[in-house]
Design an enzyme around this catalytic site. Structure first.
Site, PDB file in Angstrom:
ATOM      1  N   HIS A   1      67.571  37.939 -18.442  1.00 48.10           N
ATOM      2  CA  HIS A   1      66.241  37.588 -17.948  1.00 48.10           C
ATOM      3  C   HIS A   1      65.345  37.077 -19.072  1.00 48.10           C
ATOM      4  O   HIS A   1      64.547  36.152 -18.868  1.00 48.10           O
ATOM      5  CB  HIS A   1      65.554  38.757 -17.245  1.00 48.10           C
ATOM      6  CG  HIS A   1      64.232  38.341 -16.676  1.00 48.10           C
ATOM      7  ND1 HIS A   1      64.134  37.637 -15.488  1.00 48.10           N
ATOM      8  CD2 HIS A   1      62.965  38.430 -17.165  1.00 48.10           C
ATOM      9  CE1 HIS A   1      62.861  37.338 -15.271  1.00 48.10           C
ATOM     10  NE2 HIS A   1      62.134  37.804 -16.275  1.00 48.10           N
TER      11      HIS A   1
ATOM     12  N   HIS B   1      57.260  35.622 -24.199  1.00 45.99           N
ATOM     13  CA  HIS B   1      56.542  34.411 -23.799  1.00 45.99           C
ATOM     14  C   HIS B   1      55.649  33.868 -24.913  1.00 45.99           C
ATOM     15  O   HIS B   1      55.644  32.670 -25.185  1.00 45.99           O
ATOM     16  CB  HIS B   1      55.676  34.695 -22.565  1.00 45.99           C
ATOM     17  CG  HIS B   1      56.452  34.972 -21.327  1.00 45.99           C
ATOM     18  ND1 HIS B   1      57.353  34.080 -20.787  1.00 45.99           N
ATOM     19  CD2 HIS B   1      56.462  36.047 -20.505  1.00 45.99           C
ATOM     20  CE1 HIS B   1      57.875  34.600 -19.689  1.00 45.99           C
ATOM     21  NE2 HIS B   1      57.358  35.792 -19.499  1.00 45.99           N
TER      22      HIS B   1
END
Length: 305
Positions: free
Chosen positions: A238, A265
């Site tokens: 993921h 991120h």
């Protein structure tokens, strides 16, 4: 000539917003060549567009947001952006009647299904790729991420979670990218979080859409989801899915090698901005002859059908 891609028809779905817990209607529309990826909030009057752009990205505790110059934002774009990257879709209008993209099952797989259901249309315009020419690296403490030249798109991602549910042998994943590899090996990997964090956030009126239906949930010892994991190394897969979506915020499929240790991120975006700021480190390229294109970006019939 390798051509730009969009959708053949409009496709629509509903889901739940991770933040609000409310129903969100998602509509994805074909777009002309050189439009790029446009996220649009139709709950505002007039509607507000958010072009996918590395400089517009804001990382929050729960998701990735795009924020415009008026501080208006659209949240939870990362998994859909990964699906667009995985299928090489260059031009699309994505509308939601809410401040966020629906979380769906916490992976990119529902978005892949919707995009393939809409069908992929090739446009009579050359597709541009961003080719890495020089190594660029960013670091934050012991975390780091880098891009290096490579004739294809490869990813090598390592996480470092000290948790009984995450075995040490499942904390690194490597992928030689293709649309087929993305769909089969990456797109189904779900986001994950601690039960105590979800309960705390919900007590504060946040993460109201968080549930076992849209994430892997763990306590201090084990995975709490009744059905367990989809892959034994679903956690690191993921994180790679997130990176694929984050890097596609430049608007182009990347020709290069991505390597990361404990990145997320914010660091992925920092790397992308560092690459774009160093003009000698990259170039935009097109392919008039398909034989010259890296195998990574040849769409297999099983995905394009």
């Amino acid at each position: 000539m390798i051509k730009q891609r969009t959708l053949k028809r409009i496709v629509q779905a509903t889901g739940v917003g991770l933040h609000t817990g409310k129903k969100v209607t998602l509509t994805m529309r074909p777009a002309p060549a050189n439009t790029g990826v446009i996220y649009r909030r139709t709950d505002l009057n007039p509607p507000v567009d958010f072009p996918a752009d590395a400089k517009s990205v804001r990382d929050t505790m729960l998701c990735t947001c795009l924020v415009n110059e008026h501080d208006v934002r659209i949240s939870t774009v990362e998994h859909l952006n990964a699906a667009l990257a995985g299928l090489g879709i260059d031009n699309i209008i994505i509308e939601v009647d809410a401040p966020e993209i629906p979380i769906m099952d916490g992976s990119a797989s529902p978005f892949v299904f919707l995009l393939l259901d809409a069908g992929i249309e090739e446009l009579n315009t050359s597709k541009k790729f961003l080719r890495i020419k020089e190594t660029v690296r960013v670091e934050e403490g012991d975390k780091w991420a880098e891009m290096t030249p490579y004739n294809g798109f490869s990813l090598d991602f390592t996480i470092d979670f000290n948790h009984p549910a995450i075995d040490s042998s499942t904390q690194r994943y490597c992928l030689d990218f293709s649309a087929e590899a993305f769909v089969r090996q990456i797109s189904r990997a779900r986001t994950f979080g601690f039960m105590r964090d979800i309960e705390y956030l919900q007590s504060k009126g946040l993460c109201l859409g968080g549930s076992f239906d849209c994430a892997i949930v763990v306590d201090d010892y084990r995975v709490l989801n009744e059905d367990g994991l989809r892959f034994e190394d679903e956690f690191v897969r993921h994180k790679m899915l997130d990176a694929i979506g984050d890097l596609f915020m430049c608007g182009y499929n990347i020709i290069g090698a991505f390597t990361a240790f404990k990145s997320g991120h914010a660091l992925n975006n920092k790397l992308l901005q560092a690459v774009l700021a160093q003009e000698s480190a990259w170039e935009l390229t097109t392919f008039e002859d398909e034989a010259e294109m890296p195998l990574a970006f040849r769409a297999p019939s099983t995905v394009m059908a």
